[in-house]
Design a protein around this motif. Structure first.
Motif, short mmCIF file in Angstrom:
data_model
loop_
_atom_site.label_atom_id
_atom_site.label_comp_id
_atom_site.label_asym_id
_atom_site.label_seq_id
_atom_site.Cartn_x
_atom_site.Cartn_y
_atom_site.Cartn_z
N LEU A 1 -22.20 38.42 12.48
CA LEU A 1 -23.28 39.41 12.40
C LEU A 1 -22.77 40.84 12.21
CD1 LEU A 1 -26.30 39.90 12.38
CD2 LEU A 1 -26.19 40.14 14.87
N PRO A 2 -21.76 41.30 12.94
CA PRO A 2 -21.30 42.68 12.72
C PRO A 2 -20.84 42.95 11.28
CG PRO A 2 -20.43 41.84 14.78
CD PRO A 2 -21.06 40.68 14.07
N LEU A 3 -20.35 41.94 10.59
CA LEU A 3 -19.91 42.12 9.20
C LEU A 3 -21.07 42.48 8.28
CD1 LEU A 3 -17.49 39.07 9.01
CD2 LEU A 3 -16.81 41.48 9.04
N THR A 4 -22.26 41.99 8.62
CA THR A 4 -23.42 42.21 7.75
C THR A 4 -23.95 43.64 7.82
OG1 THR A 4 -25.06 41.51 9.40
CG2 THR A 4 -24.12 39.79 7.99
N VAL A 5 -23.52 44.43 8.81
CA VAL A 5 -24.00 45.80 8.92
C VAL A 5 -22.97 46.83 8.47
CG1 VAL A 5 -25.64 45.24 10.75
CG2 VAL A 5 -23.36 46.05 11.35
N LEU A 6 -21.81 46.38 8.02
CA LEU A 6 -20.83 47.33 7.50
C LEU A 6 -21.41 48.02 6.26
CD1 LEU A 6 -17.43 45.40 7.74
CD2 LEU A 6 -18.38 47.09 9.31
N ASP B 1 -19.23 53.42 5.18
CA ASP B 1 -19.26 54.83 5.57
C ASP B 1 -19.01 54.95 7.07
OD1 ASP B 1 -19.58 57.58 5.44
OD2 ASP B 1 -21.76 57.51 5.38
N ASP B 2 -20.06 55.16 7.87
CA ASP B 2 -19.86 55.32 9.31
C ASP B 2 -19.65 53.99 10.02
OD1 ASP B 2 -22.59 54.79 8.74
OD2 ASP B 2 -23.18 55.49 10.72
N LYS B 3 -20.09 52.89 9.43
CA LYS B 3 -19.80 51.54 9.94
C LYS B 3 -18.91 50.90 8.88
CE LYS B 3 -24.14 51.17 12.39
NZ LYS B 3 -25.46 51.52 11.95
N ASN B 4 -17.59 51.00 9.09
CA ASN B 4 -16.71 50.64 8.00
C ASN B 4 -15.64 49.60 8.29
OD1 ASN B 4 -14.34 52.10 9.04
ND2 ASN B 4 -15.54 53.93 8.60
N HIS B 5 -15.42 49.23 9.55
CA HIS B 5 -14.41 48.20 9.78
C HIS B 5 -14.61 47.49 11.12
CE1 HIS B 5 -12.40 51.38 12.12
NE2 HIS B 5 -11.73 50.42 12.69
N GLY C 1 -2.21 42.44 -14.73
CA GLY C 1 -3.05 43.26 -15.60
C GLY C 1 -4.51 43.30 -15.20
N ALA C 2 -4.88 42.60 -14.13
CA ALA C 2 -6.29 42.60 -13.68
C ALA C 2 -6.66 44.01 -13.22
CB ALA C 2 -6.50 41.61 -12.54
N GLU C 3 -7.88 44.40 -13.51
CA GLU C 3 -8.36 45.71 -13.09
C GLU C 3 -8.61 45.71 -11.58
OE1 GLU C 3 -11.99 48.71 -14.17
OE2 GLU C 3 -11.15 47.44 -15.76
N MET C 4 -8.06 46.71 -10.90
CA MET C 4 -8.22 46.81 -9.46
C MET C 4 -9.66 47.22 -9.12
SD MET C 4 -5.22 46.01 -8.37
CE MET C 4 -4.67 46.64 -6.81
N VAL C 5 -10.11 46.80 -7.94
CA VAL C 5 -11.43 47.14 -7.43
C VAL C 5 -11.24 48.14 -6.30
CG1 VAL C 5 -13.52 46.23 -6.34
CG2 VAL C 5 -12.28 44.84 -8.03
N SER C 6 -11.98 49.23 -6.31
CA SER C 6 -11.87 50.26 -5.28
C SER C 6 -12.94 50.03 -4.21
CB SER C 6 -12.06 51.64 -5.91
OG SER C 6 -11.85 52.65 -4.96
N ILE C 7 -12.49 49.97 -2.95
CA ILE C 7 -13.40 49.73 -1.82
C ILE C 7 -13.32 50.92 -0.87
CG2 ILE C 7 -13.85 48.24 0.17
CD1 ILE C 7 -13.14 45.91 -1.50
N ALA C 8 -14.49 51.46 -0.52
CA ALA C 8 -14.56 52.58 0.43
C ALA C 8 -14.53 52.04 1.85
CB ALA C 8 -15.85 53.37 0.21
N VAL C 9 -13.63 52.62 2.65
CA VAL C 9 -13.54 52.31 4.07
C VAL C 9 -13.50 53.67 4.79
CG1 VAL C 9 -12.26 51.13 5.90
CG2 VAL C 9 -12.26 50.19 3.58
N GLY C 10 -14.68 54.15 5.16
CA GLY C 10 -14.77 55.48 5.74
C GLY C 10 -14.37 56.52 4.71
N LYS C 11 -13.47 57.43 5.07
CA LYS C 11 -13.05 58.49 4.15
C LYS C 11 -11.93 58.02 3.20
CE LYS C 11 -9.86 60.60 7.45
NZ LYS C 11 -9.47 61.81 8.14
#
Length: 145
Positions: free
Chosen positions: A16-21, A24-28, A93-103
């Motif tokens: 359940l906690p994973l579903t509210v990430l 931004d302020d809830k990031n990990h 050669g795969a394109e990287m995916v950028s993931i935001a984790v807080g700042k």
């Protein structure tokens, strides 16, 4: 948020906690095994430090997150890996995916992007087996001696 779990774990306590990430302020979320059964605040500083050495952590949002696992190395020290979904083929050669984790932003391979359901399955397996499920990839990030 700290959740203390015992042998009568309800898997929703992990998933359940994973579903509210939200990235931004809830990031990990960090899942770690304590060195001994205890309630929060009952461990000594040394026991807390030891408990912090190995873990599985999720960071990002419920739609796109990374998983990292830190394990004790055979020769001493610790190694941290980024976990990837089972994948066969070449990602050169795969394109990287950028993931935001807080700042912060983390660039990962496409098979290293999890949603909350996928990450929850790995968290449950890790809780039960102290590792990730067979077939998942591990890319080394950090090794300390």
């Amino acid at each position: 948020m700290t959740v203390t779990m015992g042998p009568d774990l309800d898997v929703r306590d992990l998933t359940l906690p994973l579903t509210v990430l939200n990235g931004d302020d809830k990031n990990h979320i960090v899942l770690k095994r304590l060195v001994r059964p205890a309630w929060p605040g009952e461990l000594s500083k040394a026991e807390e430090d030891e408990s912090d050495q190995t873990f599985l952590q999720a960071g990002g949002s419920a739609e796109a997150m990374t998983l990292e696992m830190r394990v004790e190395s055979k020769g001493g020290g610790y190694t941290q890996f980024i976990v990837g979904l089972p994948f066969s083929g070449d990602q050169h050669g795969a394109e990287m995916v950028s993931i935001a984790v807080g700042k912060y932003r983390y660039d990962v391979l496409p098979n290293e992007v999890f949603n909350a359901k996928q990450a929850g399955d790995v968290m449950i397996y890790y809780f039960e087996h102290d590792t990730v499920p067979p077939g998942y990839t591990l890319r080394e990030l950090i090794r300390t001696v």
